[in-house]
Scaffold this motif. Sequence first.
Motif, PDB file in Angstrom:
ATOM      1  N   ASP A 206     -21.793  -9.841  12.965  1.00 15.80           N
ATOM      2  CA  ASP A 206     -20.509 -10.134  12.337  1.00 15.80           C
ATOM      3  C   ASP A 206     -19.348  -9.761  13.263  1.00 15.80           C
ATOM      4  N   ARG A 207     -19.536  -8.706  14.048  1.00 15.34           N
ATOM      5  CA  ARG A 207     -18.469  -8.277  14.962  1.00 15.34           C
ATOM      6  C   ARG A 207     -18.163  -9.361  16.003  1.00 15.34           C
ATOM      7  N   LYS A 208     -19.187 -10.102  16.387  1.00 10.21           N
ATOM      8  CA  LYS A 208     -18.984 -11.202  17.322  1.00 10.21           C
ATOM      9  C   LYS A 208     -18.088 -12.291  16.728  1.00 10.21           C
ATOM     10  N   LEU A 209     -18.011 -12.307  15.401  1.00  7.60           N
ATOM     11  CA  LEU A 209     -17.201 -13.313  14.705  1.00  7.60           C
ATOM     12  C   LEU A 209     -15.892 -12.712  14.201  1.00  7.60           C
ATOM     13  N   TRP A 210     -15.415 -11.681  14.878  1.00  5.17           N
ATOM     14  CA  TRP A 210     -14.208 -10.958  14.457  1.00  5.17           C
ATOM     15  C   TRP A 210     -13.041 -11.907  14.201  1.00  5.17           C
ATOM     16  N   ASP A 211     -12.737 -12.767  15.138  1.00  3.34           N
ATOM     17  CA  ASP A 211     -11.582 -13.658  15.011  1.00  3.34           C
ATOM     18  C   ASP A 211     -11.738 -14.603  13.831  1.00  3.34           C
ATOM     19  N   GLU A 212     -12.958 -15.080  13.618  1.00  2.00           N
ATOM     20  CA  GLU A 212     -13.208 -15.986  12.497  1.00  2.00           C
ATOM     21  C   GLU A 212     -13.003 -15.277  11.159  1.00  2.00           C
ATOM     22  N   TYR A 213     -13.451 -14.032  11.082  1.00  2.00           N
ATOM     23  CA  TYR A 213     -13.256 -13.267   9.839  1.00  2.00           C
ATOM     24  C   TYR A 213     -11.782 -12.956   9.616  1.00  2.00           C
ATOM     25  N   GLN A 214     -11.067 -12.607  10.680  1.00  2.00           N
ATOM     26  CA  GLN A 214      -9.645 -12.332  10.527  1.00  2.00           C
ATOM     27  C   GLN A 214      -8.905 -13.566  10.035  1.00  2.00           C
ATOM     28  N   SER A 215      -9.276 -14.723  10.551  1.00  2.00           N
ATOM     29  CA  SER A 215      -8.660 -15.972  10.106  1.00  2.00           C
ATOM     30  C   SER A 215      -8.982 -16.257   8.646  1.00  2.00           C
ATOM     31  N   ALA A 216     -10.236 -16.003   8.241  1.00  2.00           N
ATOM     32  CA  ALA A 216     -10.632 -16.236   6.847  1.00  2.00           C
ATOM     33  C   ALA A 216      -9.894 -15.276   5.919  1.00  2.00           C
ATOM     34  N   TYR A 217      -9.717 -14.026   6.356  1.00  2.00           N
ATOM     35  CA  TYR A 217      -8.959 -13.069   5.555  1.00  2.00           C
ATOM     36  C   TYR A 217      -7.505 -13.509   5.419  1.00  2.00           C
ATOM     37  N   GLU A 218      -6.921 -13.963   6.502  1.00  2.00           N
ATOM     38  CA  GLU A 218      -5.521 -14.384   6.453  1.00  2.00           C
ATOM     39  C   GLU A 218      -5.341 -15.542   5.469  1.00  2.00           C
ATOM     40  N   THR A 219      -6.270 -16.469   5.476  1.00  2.00           N
ATOM     41  CA  THR A 219      -6.190 -17.598   4.555  1.00  2.00           C
ATOM     42  C   THR A 219      -6.265 -17.149   3.105  1.00  2.00           C
ATOM     43  N   LEU A 220      -7.207 -16.259   2.782  1.00  2.00           N
ATOM     44  CA  LEU A 220      -7.325 -15.836   1.381  1.00  2.00           C
ATOM     45  C   LEU A 220      -6.122 -14.996   0.954  1.00  2.00           C
ATOM     46  N   LEU A 221      -5.558 -14.211   1.882  1.00  2.00           N
ATOM     47  CA  LEU A 221      -4.361 -13.448   1.546  1.00  2.00           C
ATOM     48  C   LEU A 221      -3.194 -14.384   1.255  1.00  2.00           C
ATOM     49  N   ASP A 222      -3.072 -15.426   2.065  1.00  2.19           N
ATOM     50  CA  ASP A 222      -1.995 -16.399   1.868  1.00  2.19           C
ATOM     51  C   ASP A 222      -2.172 -17.190   0.580  1.00  2.19           C
ATOM     52  N   ARG A 223      -3.412 -17.539   0.283  1.00  3.67           N
ATOM     53  CA  ARG A 223      -3.682 -18.456  -0.829  1.00  3.67           C
ATOM     54  C   ARG A 223      -3.895 -17.747  -2.167  1.00  3.67           C
ATOM     55  N   CYS A 224      -4.304 -16.494  -2.123  1.00  2.00           N
ATOM     56  CA  CYS A 224      -4.714 -15.820  -3.362  1.00  2.00           C
ATOM     57  C   CYS A 224      -3.914 -14.553  -3.673  1.00  2.00           C
ATOM     58  N   SER A 225      -2.737 -14.416  -3.096  1.00  2.00           N
ATOM     59  CA  SER A 225      -1.847 -13.330  -3.513  1.00  2.00           C
ATOM     60  C   SER A 225      -0.878 -13.929  -4.518  1.00  2.00           C
ATOM     61  N   THR A 226      -1.074 -13.583  -5.768  1.00  2.00           N
ATOM     62  CA  THR A 226      -0.339 -14.205  -6.868  1.00  2.00           C
ATOM     63  C   THR A 226       0.466 -13.165  -7.639  1.00  2.00           C
ATOM     64  N   ALA A 227       1.337 -13.647  -8.492  1.00  2.00           N
ATOM     65  CA  ALA A 227       2.153 -12.731  -9.295  1.00  2.00           C
ATOM     66  C   ALA A 227       1.283 -11.873 -10.199  1.00  2.00           C
ATOM     67  N   HIS A 228       0.188 -12.436 -10.707  1.00  2.00           N
ATOM     68  CA  HIS A 228      -0.683 -11.686 -11.611  1.00  2.00           C
ATOM     69  C   HIS A 228      -1.714 -10.843 -10.872  1.00  2.00           C
ATOM     70  N   ALA A 229      -1.933 -11.125  -9.588  1.00  2.00           N
ATOM     71  CA  ALA A 229      -2.915 -10.338  -8.820  1.00  2.00           C
ATOM     72  C   ALA A 229      -2.568 -10.389  -7.337  1.00  2.00           C
ATOM     73  N   PRO A 230      -1.499  -9.692  -6.931  1.00  2.00           N
ATOM     74  CA  PRO A 230      -1.118  -9.709  -5.510  1.00  2.00           C
ATOM     75  C   PRO A 230      -2.064  -8.871  -4.654  1.00  2.00           C
ATOM     76  N   TRP A 231      -2.150  -9.228  -3.393  1.00  2.00           N
ATOM     77  CA  TRP A 231      -2.933  -8.457  -2.438  1.00  2.00           C
ATOM     78  C   TRP A 231      -2.096  -7.341  -1.821  1.00  2.00           C
ATOM     79  N   ARG A 232      -2.748  -6.235  -1.491  1.00  2.00           N
ATOM     80  CA  ARG A 232      -2.160  -5.178  -0.681  1.00  2.00           C
ATOM     81  C   ARG A 232      -3.017  -5.023   0.577  1.00  2.00           C
ATOM     82  N   VAL A 233      -2.388  -5.037   1.740  1.00  2.00           N
ATOM     83  CA  VAL A 233      -3.101  -4.840   3.003  1.00  2.00           C
ATOM     84  C   VAL A 233      -2.893  -3.388   3.424  1.00  2.00           C
ATOM     85  N   ILE A 234      -3.951  -2.598   3.316  1.00  2.00           N
ATOM     86  CA  ILE A 234      -3.866  -1.153   3.542  1.00  2.00           C
ATOM     87  C   ILE A 234      -4.264  -0.808   4.975  1.00  2.00           C
TER      88      ILE A 234
END
Length: 274
Positions: A206-234
């Motif tokens: 999975d570490r070899k796919l670091w960039d791919e995972y970071q991109s997938a995380y960025e997409t879900l943060l952008d798409r799924c941070s909502t008024a009823h369930a916002p994301w927090r990046v800690i």
Amino acid sequence: MTHDWKAIDAAVRVEPGEKSKLKERDTVCDHLFADRDAAEAALKDCAKAINDLQDRLWAERSRSLLVVLQGIDTSGKDGTVRGVFNQCGPLGVSVTAFGKPTEEELAHDYLWRVHAAVPKKGMIGVFNRSHYEDVLVVKVRGLAPSETIEQRYAQINAFEKHLSENGVVILKFMLHISKDEQRERLQERLDRPEKNWKFNAGDLEDRKLWDEYQSAYETLLDRCSTAHAPWRVIPADKKWRRNAMIAAIVHGTLADMAPTYPRVSWKPTDFTVV
């Protein structure tokens, strides 16, 4: 910065409709809880307060709190559970770790196993990984067609909206660590015999796919941070700061929910214990 939970929350929240800009987010944030001793003292105080509020939440039994922990390998999901909820009794907090789906789970829709684990009224439920695995590892590993994954962002938002409209308050935390910090933590699992059991060779793949995972995380943060369930990046490079920040937000959220003990219809003086 003061240790006001709303100020901390504002610093890490992904505002609905805005880009998360994950690559620009600090994994250390030493201006938040700059002093370790103060952070650990605050964590201890918050853990005790969370336990008290959970007792009230259980007595009230009209709402629940769902805490979602997502993060790459070694980001500290287990450590967060131990650090933040260590004062809570086992009857008040349920922890569900979502791994590879079983044959039975695969026979249902991907949210089936998740909905079954949502905390009942009066409980705090913690998801160690979650339904977001189905737009993370499934996406990065190509385990489902891209059009299927694309549909899931809206489905997840609708699912969480359904929960929030039915008494489930949702807190979603992405534990954000650097690639260098992950390397150190993985190496520690190899170097220290008492931590060998934690090492999984698949983590290196999975570490070899670091960039791919970071991109997938960025997409879900952008798409799924909502008024009823916002994301927090800690920021999670420092474990003590990670725990203190999450504890502050959990405590503040529970305090704002203001659960109360129910009133009884009788008077204590009506009874005598003999």
